[in-house]
Design a protein around this motif. Structure first.
Motif, short mmCIF file in Angstrom:
data_model
loop_
_atom_site.label_atom_id
_atom_site.label_comp_id
_atom_site.label_asym_id
_atom_site.label_seq_id
_atom_site.Cartn_x
_atom_site.Cartn_y
_atom_site.Cartn_z
N SER A 149 -20.64 24.21 -28.63
CA SER A 149 -20.97 25.57 -29.07
C SER A 149 -21.34 26.51 -27.93
O SER A 149 -21.46 27.72 -28.13
N ALA A 150 -21.50 25.99 -26.73
CA ALA A 150 -21.91 26.81 -25.58
C ALA A 150 -20.69 27.27 -24.77
O ALA A 150 -19.62 26.67 -24.84
N ASP A 151 -20.89 28.33 -23.98
CA ASP A 151 -19.84 28.77 -23.07
C ASP A 151 -19.67 27.79 -21.92
O ASP A 151 -18.57 27.61 -21.41
N SER A 152 -20.79 27.19 -21.49
CA SER A 152 -20.71 26.19 -20.42
C SER A 152 -21.85 25.21 -20.58
O SER A 152 -22.87 25.50 -21.21
N PHE A 153 -21.66 24.04 -19.98
CA PHE A 153 -22.67 22.98 -20.03
C PHE A 153 -22.84 22.41 -18.63
O PHE A 153 -21.86 22.09 -17.95
#
Length: 165
Positions: A149-153
């Motif tokens: 669900s995040a743009d980056s991890f």
């Protein structure tokens, strides 16, 4: 996806309880919050950094809270609740989510430092509102739905020499 640039306004929300348990269970070490904050900001404009902590009456916790503030985190402290049956509970999920939604109008990027999958819906909401969402956590204890669900991890476990003490 929006790229990272120096003019971005960033807020960092760190779930200290989640980080502590992940670092202890996997590595028997503590998190280096100074290194974590530096990586989260990545040369951008820090608007606010908040560490959500639990007061559990352990001997070194006040020193830890003060160290977080010295690093640049505002600390939000919640007392641990002990129920009649002896079970204990304390979490900051609702508080972190409310702060994230409140800060969304004032930042370009929100960095959530947690592995808790309960925040995946929050990530989706923030992204829908036009906020870049970055998640930092230990991949082995981070929920798949949060990463997705995040743009980056950023996997703290890939650089333990940097992020652990």
């Amino acid at each position: 996806m929006v790229s990272i640039h120096p003019g971005q306004r960033v807020a960092v929300l760190a779930d200290a309880q989640n980080l502590y348990h992940s670092a202890q269970s996997q590595y028997s070490q503590n998190v280096d919050y100074a290194a974590l904050l530096e990586k989260a900001v990545q040369g951008r404009e820090l608007t606010r950094a908040i560490a959500y902590v639990i007061r559990a009456d352990s001997p070194d916790e006040e020193t830890f809270f003060e160290a977080l503030e010295d690093i640049g985190f505002e600390t939000k402290i919640k007392e641990i609740k002990t129920f009649a049956d002896g079970t204990k509970k304390a979490d900051w999920d609702v508080g972190m989510s409310l702060d994230a939604v409140t800060l969304a109008d004032h930042v370009d990027t929100l960095v959530l430092v947690t592995g808790d999958g309960d925040f995946s819906r929050l990530c989706s909401h923030l992204r829908h509102e036009g906020v870049r969402v970055e998640v930092m956590g230990f991949r082995s204890s981070t929920a798949d739905e949060l990463v997705a669900s995040a743009d980056s991890f950023i996997d703290l476990g890939e650089r333990t020499e940097t992020f652990l003490l």
